[in-house]
Write a protein that holds these residues in place. Structure first.
Motif, PDB file in Angstrom:
ATOM      1  N   LEU A 213      -5.655  -3.015 -17.373  1.00  0.00           N
ATOM      2  CA  LEU A 213      -4.665  -2.749 -16.338  1.00  0.00           C
ATOM      3  C   LEU A 213      -5.000  -1.489 -15.560  1.00  0.00           C
ATOM      4  O   LEU A 213      -5.514  -0.522 -16.115  1.00  0.00           O
ATOM      5  N   LEU A 214      -4.684  -1.496 -14.288  1.00  0.00           N
ATOM      6  CA  LEU A 214      -4.802  -0.289 -13.484  1.00  0.00           C
ATOM      7  C   LEU A 214      -3.537   0.534 -13.692  1.00  0.00           C
ATOM      8  O   LEU A 214      -2.489   0.001 -14.028  1.00  0.00           O
ATOM      9  N   GLY A 215      -3.615   1.817 -13.432  1.00  0.00           N
ATOM     10  CA  GLY A 215      -2.421   2.645 -13.462  1.00  0.00           C
ATOM     11  C   GLY A 215      -1.539   2.305 -12.276  1.00  0.00           C
ATOM     12  O   GLY A 215      -1.954   1.641 -11.329  1.00  0.00           O
ATOM     13  N   SER A 216      -0.305   2.779 -12.297  1.00  0.00           N
ATOM     14  CA  SER A 216       0.635   2.445 -11.228  1.00  0.00           C
ATOM     15  C   SER A 216       0.181   3.008  -9.882  1.00  0.00           C
ATOM     16  O   SER A 216       0.372   2.370  -8.843  1.00  0.00           O
TER      17      SER A 216
ATOM     18  N   LEU B  80      -0.770   7.412  -0.107  1.00  0.00           N
ATOM     19  CA  LEU B  80      -0.879   6.349   0.892  1.00  0.00           C
ATOM     20  C   LEU B  80      -0.866   6.916   2.307  1.00  0.00           C
ATOM     21  O   LEU B  80      -1.636   6.482   3.165  1.00  0.00           O
ATOM     22  N   ARG B  81      -0.018   7.905   2.558  1.00  0.00           N
ATOM     23  CA  ARG B  81       0.004   8.531   3.895  1.00  0.00           C
ATOM     24  C   ARG B  81      -1.308   9.259   4.173  1.00  0.00           C
ATOM     25  O   ARG B  81      -1.852   9.185   5.265  1.00  0.00           O
ATOM     26  N   ALA B  82      -1.804   9.988   3.163  1.00  0.00           N
ATOM     27  CA  ALA B  82      -3.052  10.742   3.340  1.00  0.00           C
ATOM     28  C   ALA B  82      -4.256   9.809   3.488  1.00  0.00           C
ATOM     29  O   ALA B  82      -5.263  10.194   4.077  1.00  0.00           O
TER      30      ALA B  82
ATOM     31  N   ALA C 161      -2.086   1.765  -4.584  1.00  0.00           N
ATOM     32  CA  ALA C 161      -3.098   2.032  -3.560  1.00  0.00           C
ATOM     33  C   ALA C 161      -3.853   0.759  -3.194  1.00  0.00           C
ATOM     34  O   ALA C 161      -4.074   0.471  -2.013  1.00  0.00           O
ATOM     35  N   VAL C 162      -4.257  -0.010  -4.200  1.00  0.00           N
ATOM     36  CA  VAL C 162      -4.992  -1.248  -3.940  1.00  0.00           C
ATOM     37  C   VAL C 162      -4.162  -2.198  -3.075  1.00  0.00           C
ATOM     38  O   VAL C 162      -4.686  -2.853  -2.173  1.00  0.00           O
ATOM     39  N   HIS C 163      -2.865  -2.239  -3.314  1.00  0.00           N
ATOM     40  CA  HIS C 163      -2.002  -3.177  -2.592  1.00  0.00           C
ATOM     41  C   HIS C 163      -1.510  -2.656  -1.246  1.00  0.00           C
ATOM     42  O   HIS C 163      -1.182  -3.466  -0.371  1.00  0.00           O
ATOM     43  N   HIS C 164      -1.438  -1.344  -1.063  1.00  0.00           N
ATOM     44  CA  HIS C 164      -0.769  -0.829   0.127  1.00  0.00           C
ATOM     45  C   HIS C 164      -1.569   0.131   1.000  1.00  0.00           C
ATOM     46  O   HIS C 164      -1.133   0.454   2.107  1.00  0.00           O
TER      47      HIS C 164
END
Length: 164
Positions: A138-141, A115-117, A146-149
Motif C-alpha cells: 500500500l502507498l501512504g495516504s 498538491l498546490r506546490a 498525490a497520485v490521484h490528484h
C-alpha cells in the motif's frame, strides 16, 4: 553546505522544478535522493518541502499563546531536521548534488500544500510508507492522494531492495 542553507517559511516559487516532500522518515530520504537524481537529469531546480500541520483551530481561552509557542518550536525543529535530511542524503551519494536547492517549511495540511506546490512542476517525488507484509503493498495516504490528484507527474519511490 547544507548547514548554511536557508529554510524558507513559504511554499516554493512557481515554475518548472522537481518537488519532493520530506518529513525525515526513511521513505522521504529515499525520495529526496531520487529527487536529486531527477533534478540533475533534467537540469531543473529542486524544491524540498516539509509541512507542519498545527492542531485545528478553536483552542480554549488562554491556549493560543501556548499553541503558538509549540508551533514555532515544531517549525524550528522541522527546519533543522530538513537540513539534516539533506546532509544525510548528500553524504550517502557517490557524488553530492550540486544543483539549485531550496528548502521550505510551511504550516498547513500536508496533502493540500503538496498538491498546490506541485502545480506546474516537472515532477513530484514522494516516498512510500509501507511497514512490511501487506502494508508494503500500500502507498501512504499522502502518496495516494498525490497520485490521484496532482496536476504534474508523480514519482513514488519504493524502499531500496534488501541486499542479500
Amino acid at each position: 553546505m547544507t548547514a548554511e542553507l536557508p529554510v524558507r517559511a513559504e511554499p516554493p516559487p512557481p515554475g518548472p522544478a522537481i518537488l519532493t516532500g520530506c518529513d525525515g522518515s526513511d521513505a522521504s530520504l529515499w525520495a529526496l535522493d531520487r529527487a536529486m537524481t531527477e533534478a540533475e537529469a533534467h537540469g531543473l531546480p529542486l524544491h524540498v518541502l516539509a509541512v507542519v500541520n498545527p492542531s485545528p483551530t478553536g483552542y480554549p481561552p488562554g491556549m493560543a499563546d501556548l499553541v503558538q509557542e509549540s508551533v514555532e518550536r515544531l517549525t524550528a525543529s522541522m527546519s533543522d531536521g530538513l537540513r539534516r535530511a539533506v546532509a544525510t542524503v548528500q553524504a550517502a551519494r557517490p557524488r553530492p548534488y550540486a544543483g539549485e536547492l531550496t528548502l521550505h517549511v510551511v504550516l498547513g495540511n500536508v496533502v493540500d500544500l503538496l498538491l498546490r506546490a506541485a502545480a506546474g512542476r516537472h515532477t513530484l517525488v514522494l516516498g512510500t510508507r509501507g511497514n512490511g507484509g501487506f502494508a508494503r503493498l500500500l502507498l501512504g495516504s499522502v502518496s495516494t492522494a498525490a497520485v490521484h490528484h496532482a496536476t504534474c507527474p508523480v514519482l513514488v519511490v519504493p524502499p531500496p531492495a534488501a541486499e542479500g
